[in-house]
Write an enzyme that holds these catalytic residues in place. Structure first.
Site, PDB file in Angstrom:
ATOM      1  N   ASP A 274     -29.283  10.280  46.532  1.00  0.00           N
ATOM      2  CA  ASP A 274     -28.262   9.292  46.897  1.00  0.00           C
ATOM      3  C   ASP A 274     -28.179   8.176  45.860  1.00  0.00           C
ATOM      4  OD1 ASP A 274     -30.763   8.278  47.612  1.00  0.00           O
ATOM      5  OD2 ASP A 274     -30.259   7.982  49.728  1.00  0.00           O
TER       6      ASP A 274
ATOM      7  N   ASN B  53     -32.152   9.973  51.053  1.00  0.00           N
ATOM      8  CA  ASN B  53     -33.524   9.559  51.376  1.00  0.00           C
ATOM      9  C   ASN B  53     -33.773   8.098  51.008  1.00  0.00           C
ATOM     10  OD1 ASN B  53     -33.524   9.894  48.619  1.00  0.00           O
ATOM     11  ND2 ASN B  53     -35.222  11.350  48.552  1.00  0.00           N
TER      12      ASN B  53
ATOM     13  N   HIS C 258      -8.159  -5.489  18.163  1.00  0.00           N
ATOM     14  CA  HIS C 258      -8.836  -5.330  19.452  1.00  0.00           C
ATOM     15  C   HIS C 258      -9.817  -4.144  19.355  1.00  0.00           C
ATOM     16  CE1 HIS C 258      -5.393  -2.583  19.563  1.00  0.00           C
ATOM     17  NE2 HIS C 258      -6.009  -1.895  20.499  1.00  0.00           N
ATOM     18  N   HIS C 259     -10.808  -4.141  20.179  1.00  0.00           N
ATOM     19  CA  HIS C 259     -11.892  -3.150  20.211  1.00  0.00           C
ATOM     20  C   HIS C 259     -12.837  -3.278  19.009  1.00  0.00           C
ATOM     21  CE1 HIS C 259      -9.717  -1.669  23.510  1.00  0.00           C
ATOM     22  NE2 HIS C 259      -9.188  -0.573  23.012  1.00  0.00           N
TER      23      HIS C 259
ATOM     24  N   ASP D 109      -5.702   3.717  22.973  1.00  0.00           N
ATOM     25  CA  ASP D 109      -4.548   3.630  22.083  1.00  0.00           C
ATOM     26  C   ASP D 109      -4.816   4.193  20.686  1.00  0.00           C
ATOM     27  OD1 ASP D 109      -6.241   1.489  21.543  1.00  0.00           O
ATOM     28  OD2 ASP D 109      -4.624   0.104  21.047  1.00  0.00           O
TER      29      ASP D 109
ATOM     30  N   GLY E  19     -32.655   5.779  48.574  1.00  0.00           N
ATOM     31  CA  GLY E  19     -32.914   5.113  47.309  1.00  0.00           C
ATOM     32  C   GLY E  19     -33.595   5.939  46.248  1.00  0.00           C
TER      33      GLY E  19
ATOM     34  N   GLY F  69     -33.567  12.204  30.937  1.00  0.00           N
ATOM     35  CA  GLY F  69     -33.769  11.683  32.285  1.00  0.00           C
ATOM     36  C   GLY F  69     -32.879  10.531  32.672  1.00  0.00           C
TER      37      GLY F  69
ATOM     38  N   GLU G 268     -38.623   6.469  41.314  1.00  0.00           N
ATOM     39  CA  GLU G 268     -39.014   5.128  40.874  1.00  0.00           C
ATOM     40  C   GLU G 268     -40.045   4.527  41.825  1.00  0.00           C
ATOM     41  OE1 GLU G 268     -37.911   4.831  38.106  1.00  0.00           O
ATOM     42  OE2 GLU G 268     -35.765   5.113  37.868  1.00  0.00           O
TER      43      GLU G 268
ATOM     44  N   GLU H  94     -15.959   7.128  30.063  1.00  0.00           N
ATOM     45  CA  GLU H  94     -16.530   7.856  28.930  1.00  0.00           C
ATOM     46  C   GLU H  94     -17.966   8.311  29.167  1.00  0.00           C
ATOM     47  OE1 GLU H  94     -13.260   5.204  27.339  1.00  0.00           O
ATOM     48  OE2 GLU H  94     -14.983   4.916  28.697  1.00  0.00           O
TER      49      GLU H  94
END
Length: 572
Positions: A448, A475, A119-120, A34, A477, A418, A481, A56
């Site tokens: 994925d 693959n 608001h916000h 708004d 996941g 990253g 990591e 965003e």
């Protein structure tokens, strides 16, 4: 200044968007709110296109991808809730030197002065909280709270965005949108040329560089990301071609140079490099490093084996010759003069030549499973001139090192920041920029797990009739990591989706998409040979599920992940 004193009065919002149009932006990313709605009405009036992202964060990633192809981009968010959602993406753009104009629709200046409970807001009457956050990830702040200074603030911010190649922040309060400014200023385009180096200082640096270059027995050139971001590629290419020196790129510099050149030697990333590459670079007695960003993932865990005593660093803000630093001397002018004054060199090329040949171990294997070691060289045989290739943090970012590009291929990745999920959002922006420039193919590779973070941006691509080729590597996941920590941990797992059903779920028309599931090398060969799939003139978005083993990863990823794990575990 009173409106009657203006020669050509124009609304602040119109002035802003016309300036963005003048610097080459044609599409505006963002999400309505708004506090920015009235400003958005000016976008089509100024010859711009509203993209309309799903959130965003994705809009910020998309603006990043758009800027890397078009040179600059813009995103519009609303105060507080909208701008904070985009902060991660804009921080990434700041760290990687990507120029984005961030326009934030603000509550009225009257509301701000009165500290109204709107608001916000945080409910404390402080309207400066969020700008303070963004000031740390912006190279200029334009708080447009007065019509008298609005035009000059906007011009300064846009110019700084271009020259420093980083995000800028422009506030646009609701009661400023239709205030009048001097439109005659628009007749004078912004001067976006880089300030010239002090001539005497520049000439001295050039003489020093030439001295060491002539004395070197086996010099090499190493091109990194800031050669791209700080618009030094013309000077870099001219130097590479005239000198004939062996030239290498870093992971972040991938796509910076023409990889069809005979003196192109491959990707150098310390111990993560091909053996022939690392031996040639590390044996050099002089490395001319152009636009270096020596981050952990860009150096395969800080495994460079190059001494500063054998290095000349070229940057946007200085040139460093061995341990002597010449501040305020921009690389563009120095490189240009070095090239002009360069004599004949007789460089040693080294024994290794990068190619897209399938490794013998892979080509002789009867196992039908698609492997990382097989796929990335095979991809190099599929790519075509002028393709845009986007790779996500993870196996794709590291795998692409083994792909030698055809001429004029541009590569997009986020090696330093990253942020997982970046590549899908970036693909939307890059594909839109490509469409505006007449570039035929934009190709995304993402995992994925990464895809699940920003999958909604597929909806924006369909909405804007974009036609990228999207590979989701299935693959199971978060592979990168897992290699850092928690191989069997549930937090590195993801829910298995029916990925190729998503375009339909997002409302794709039958004629708008083609979907595929590819599980064997033979099926990859069939796909790459499919005329409809590889057609540069195709209007269809092509979406591929590409299956690889959970435990498979490029060798460079394994090494870098191991170095990252060790660094994370250091106590002091």
């Amino acid at each position: 200044m009173a409106n009657s004193d203006l020669k050509e009065p124009i609304d602040v919002a119109e002035y802003l968007f016309k300036r963005l149009h003048q610097v080459g932006i044609r599409s505006i990313h963002g999400v309505p709110g708004d506090y920015n709605l009235v400003a958005l009405d000016y976008i089509p009036k100024t010859g711009l296109r509203w993209v309309g992202n799903v959130n965003e964060l994705n809009a910020g990633y998309a603006a990043d991808g758009y800027a890397r192809i078009k040179g600059m981009s813009a995103i519009v968010t609303t105060f507080g809730v909208g701008e904070l959602s985009a902060v991660n993406a804009l921080a990434g753009a700041y760290s990687e030197y990507v120029p984005i104009v961030h326009i934030v629709g603000y509550p009225s200046t009257i509301s701000q002065r009165n500290g109204m409970l709107l608001h916000h807001t945080l409910g404390n009457g402080d309207f400066t909280v969020f700008e303070k956050i963004s000031s740390n990830i912006s190279c200029a702040m334009a708080m447009v709270n007065d019509a008298n200074s609005a035009a000059s603030l906007i011009d300064h911010a846009v110019k700084e965005c271009w020259l420093k190649s980083r995000p800028v922040y422009i506030s646009l309060p609701t009661d400023m949108v239709q205030k009048k400014v001097e439109g005659a200023r628009l007749k004078e385009p912004l001067d976006l040329s880089f300030p010239a180096n002090e001539e005497e200082k520049e000439d001295y640096v050039v003489s020093v560089v030439l001295k060491y270059l002539k004395e070197a027995k086996n010099p090499v050139v190493l091109v990194d990301a800031c050669a791209i971001r700080h618009r030094a590629l013309d000077e870099t290419h001219a130097f590479i071609k005239k000198s004939g020196l062996p030239v290498f790129v870093t992971p972040m510099g991938k796509g910076a140079i023409d990889e069809t050149l005979p003196n192109y030697g491959g990707v150098y990333a310390g111990d993560g490099s091909n053996k022939g590459v690392s031996e040639r670079v590390q044996a050099s007695d002089l490395v001319l490093s152009i636009g270096a960003i020596k981050s952990d993932f860009n150096t395969a865990g800080f495994t460079y084996r190059v001494s500063q005593l054998n290095t000349i660093d070229f940057h946007s803000y200085m040139v460093k010759v061995k341990y002597s630093e010449y501040s305020g001397v921009r690389m563009n002018g120095v490189l240009k003069k070095v090239t002009e004054q360069l004599g004949t060199l007789s460089p040693e090329m080294g024994s290794y030549t990068p190619n897209n040949d399938i490794p013998s171990k892979e080509s002789s294997s009867t196992d039908p499973t698609i492997t990382q070691a097989w796929f990335w060289p095979r991809l190099g045989q599929f790519l075509e001139k002028s393709d845009i290739v986007i790779t996500e943090t993870g196996t794709s970012n590291f795998g692409i090192w083994e792909t030698r590009f055809p001429k004029d291929v541009q590569a997009i990745s986020q090696v330093l920041w990253g942020s997982i999920g970046y590549a899908t959002g970036s693909c939307q922006g890059a594909a839109l920029a490509a469409k505006e420039l007449g570039i035929k193919r934009t190709i995304l590779f993402t995992g994925d797990g990464s895809f699940q973070l920003t999958a909604q941006e597929l909806s924006t691509m369909l909405r804007n009739d974009l036609n990228p080729i999207i590979f989701v590597i299935c693959n199971d996941g978060y592979t990168i990591e897992r290699y850092i920590h928690g191989w069997e941990a549930s937090y590195n797992d993801v829910q298995t989706w029916k990925y190729k059903d998503l375009p339909k779920a997002f409302g794709a028309r039958d004629e708008q998409i083609r979907t595929y599931a590819v599980k064997t090398k033979e099926e990859v060969e069939k796909l790459f040979g499919d005329k409809d799939f590889k057609d540069q003139e195709s209007k269809c978005l092509r979406f591929v599920e590409l299956y690889m083993d959970k435990e498979d990863a490029p060798a460079a990823l394994k090494l870098t992940a191991e170095a990252s794990a060790k660094n994370n575990a250091k106590l002091e």
